[in-house]
Design an enzyme around this catalytic site. Structure first.
Site, PDB file in Angstrom:
ATOM      1  N   GLU A 190      -3.210  -8.721   2.888  1.00 19.96           N
ATOM      2  CA  GLU A 190      -2.994  -9.237   4.247  1.00 19.96           C
ATOM      3  C   GLU A 190      -4.159  -8.931   5.184  1.00 19.96           C
ATOM      4  O   GLU A 190      -4.226  -9.491   6.295  1.00 19.96           O
ATOM      5  CB  GLU A 190      -1.701  -8.657   4.834  1.00 19.96           C
ATOM      6  CG  GLU A 190      -1.801  -7.271   5.416  1.00 19.96           C
ATOM      7  CD  GLU A 190      -1.862  -6.141   4.386  1.00 19.96           C
ATOM      8  OE1 GLU A 190      -1.967  -4.956   4.789  1.00 19.96           O
ATOM      9  OE2 GLU A 190      -1.811  -6.438   3.177  1.00 19.96           O
TER      10      GLU A 190
ATOM     11  N   SER B 238      -7.782   0.362   0.554  1.00 20.15           N
ATOM     12  CA  SER B 238      -8.219   1.415   1.469  1.00 20.15           C
ATOM     13  C   SER B 238      -7.200   2.550   1.402  1.00 20.15           C
ATOM     14  O   SER B 238      -6.237   2.581   2.164  1.00 20.15           O
ATOM     15  CB  SER B 238      -8.330   0.867   2.899  1.00 20.15           C
ATOM     16  OG  SER B 238      -8.724   1.878   3.802  1.00 20.15           O
TER      17      SER B 238
ATOM     18  N   LYS C 123     -11.989   8.198  -1.854  1.00 22.38           N
ATOM     19  CA  LYS C 123     -11.215   7.082  -1.319  1.00 22.38           C
ATOM     20  C   LYS C 123     -11.538   5.794  -2.071  1.00 22.38           C
ATOM     21  O   LYS C 123     -12.713   5.483  -2.322  1.00 22.38           O
ATOM     22  CB  LYS C 123     -11.520   6.910   0.168  1.00 22.38           C
ATOM     23  CG  LYS C 123     -10.688   5.843   0.866  1.00 22.38           C
ATOM     24  CD  LYS C 123     -11.019   5.796   2.362  1.00 22.38           C
ATOM     25  CE  LYS C 123     -10.122   4.807   3.093  1.00 22.38           C
ATOM     26  NZ  LYS C 123     -10.412   4.761   4.547  1.00 22.38           N
TER      27      LYS C 123
ATOM     28  N   HIS D 217      -4.327  -4.468  -0.021  1.00 25.25           N
ATOM     29  CA  HIS D 217      -4.053  -5.038   1.303  1.00 25.25           C
ATOM     30  C   HIS D 217      -4.498  -6.493   1.343  1.00 25.25           C
ATOM     31  O   HIS D 217      -5.442  -6.852   2.064  1.00 25.25           O
ATOM     32  CB  HIS D 217      -4.797  -4.248   2.387  1.00 25.25           C
ATOM     33  CG  HIS D 217      -4.155  -2.961   2.779  1.00 25.25           C
ATOM     34  ND1 HIS D 217      -3.021  -2.902   3.558  1.00 25.25           N
ATOM     35  CD2 HIS D 217      -4.490  -1.685   2.492  1.00 25.25           C
ATOM     36  CE1 HIS D 217      -2.686  -1.627   3.753  1.00 25.25           C
ATOM     37  NE2 HIS D 217      -3.556  -0.873   3.114  1.00 25.25           N
TER      38      HIS D 217
ATOM     39  N   CYS E 257       0.825  -1.212   0.000  1.00 23.51           N
ATOM     40  CA  CYS E 257       0.000   0.000   0.000  1.00 23.51           C
ATOM     41  C   CYS E 257       0.860   1.264   0.000  1.00 23.51           C
ATOM     42  O   CYS E 257       1.577   1.523  -0.954  1.00 23.51           O
ATOM     43  CB  CYS E 257      -0.998  -0.031   1.145  1.00 23.51           C
ATOM     44  SG  CYS E 257      -2.357   1.157   0.915  1.00 23.51           S
TER      45      CYS E 257
ATOM     46  N   ARG F 156     -15.173   2.906  12.525  1.00 25.65           N
ATOM     47  CA  ARG F 156     -14.323   3.884  13.217  1.00 25.65           C
ATOM     48  C   ARG F 156     -14.525   5.278  12.648  1.00 25.65           C
ATOM     49  O   ARG F 156     -14.716   6.244  13.394  1.00 25.65           O
ATOM     50  CB  ARG F 156     -12.858   3.469  13.082  1.00 25.65           C
ATOM     51  CG  ARG F 156     -11.850   4.444  13.691  1.00 25.65           C
ATOM     52  CD  ARG F 156     -10.479   4.254  13.071  1.00 25.65           C
ATOM     53  NE  ARG F 156     -10.466   4.580  11.649  1.00 25.65           N
ATOM     54  CZ  ARG F 156      -9.532   4.172  10.789  1.00 25.65           C
ATOM     55  NH1 ARG F 156      -8.535   3.404  11.198  1.00 25.65           N
ATOM     56  NH2 ARG F 156      -9.607   4.519   9.516  1.00 25.65           N
TER      57      ARG F 156
END
Length: 303
Positions: A237, A192, A163, A235, A142, A249
């Site tokens: 992972e 992200s 985004k 990502h 990333c 969040r």
């Protein structure tokens, strides 16, 4: 085969609950075998979570792997205790005397800043330069991938209008590439981020191959033919709940955030997300470790 981790690492209990075999140092040193040596430069705020995610993938290889963790000294972590960092992490000054089969540079939540304004940029540049002679293969993830492409090839990042957030289908560009061997022609990857690389600049760089891409996210996996440098813009992972945690969040903090694309069934955040990228994530890291195992010398000092 197991991964070898520092004694007492919190991730061990989680990995064991998932039936993943992890040996602590005291046991691993008694085995007469030359394990791969991997160092993880963890730039993420929640370091224990990121440790677990990456170790989960590395553990799926049949190879034994020794793990070291590295941190930058030019930044104070606010989300991980100093006790944890002191116990399990080394600084670059302590690491740089060693050679490694592999290095993983994680992402970091600093994409809003120009590279040169990141407080540990000079140290990161020193690490990336060191990796050329002391590491056989480096995976950049990333923001780490954007930083690596900028440092090694001068490819700049740019701020996007919105985004890139969700699970995006990626088209496989070369079905016979060793790194993506076994991938389906379409595979899914979590993204992200607010920034993207300059695709036109990337296309002009000789010696970089795009292994998978998407019209939504641009290039996804990029590598040199010898896999000395690998750049993953997404990502793979990430765990099943990671995007959900980010979404809720930001909602709680009143930040502008759209529903993650192709993540919650029926686009309903009350529904449990589907873990739709796990097999390709495991396969990518297994292929990487297998390649590194085949190619690195038995004596790492001869790198």
């Amino acid at each position: 085969m197991p991964i070898n981790i520092p004694n007492g690492l919190p991730a061990k209990a989680i990995l064991e609950s998932e039936k993943i075999f992890a040996l602590e140092e005291d046991v691993a040193t008694k085995q007469d075998i030359r394990p791969l040596k991997i160092v993880i430069l963890n730039l993420m705020p929640k370091k224990i979570e990121t440790e677990t995610q990456i170790l989960r993938l590395i553990s799926k290889s049949p190879l034994q792997v020794d793990i070291d963790f590295m941190m930058v000294k030019g930044h104070v972590s606010k989300n991980t205790s100093q006790d944890h960092l002191v116990k399990f992490y080394d600084t670059f000054d302590e690491i740089k005397k060693h050679n490694y089969d592999g290095l993983i540079i994680t992402g970091a939540p600093v994409e809003h800043l120009p590279f040169e304004e990141v407080d540990y940029w000079e140290e990161l540049c020193e690490i990336m330069e060191w990796s050329k002679k002391h590491v056989y293969s480096t995976i950049h993830i990333c923001w780490g991938a954007q930083a690596g492409l900028y440092y090694h090839y001068g490819i700049q990042k740019k701020l996007m209008d919105h985004k890139v957030f969700g699970i995006f289908p990626q088209v496989l560009c070369d079905e016979y590439n060793f790194l993506t061997n076994g991938f389906d022609e379409i595979h899914l990857t979590p993204h992200s981020r607010h920034t993207a690389i300059d695709e036109e600049a990337l296309a002009k760089v000789k010696g970089l191959e795009v292994l998978s891409k998407s019209k939504h996210t641009g290039s996804n996996i990029i590598a040199t033919p010898d896999f000395h440098q690998i750049f993953i813009l997404g990502h793979l992972e990430y765990g099943k709940e990671t995007l959900a945690q980010e979404y809720f969040r930001d909602l709680k903090q009143g930040k502008p955030i759209q529903l993650p694309y192709n993540y919650f069934p029926e686009d309903d955040p009350n529904n449990e997300p589907v873990f739709s990228w796990r097999s390709h994530a495991n396969l990518l890291y297994r292929n990487w470790l297998n390649y590194v195992y085949q190619m690195t010398p038995f004596d790492l000092e001869s790198l």
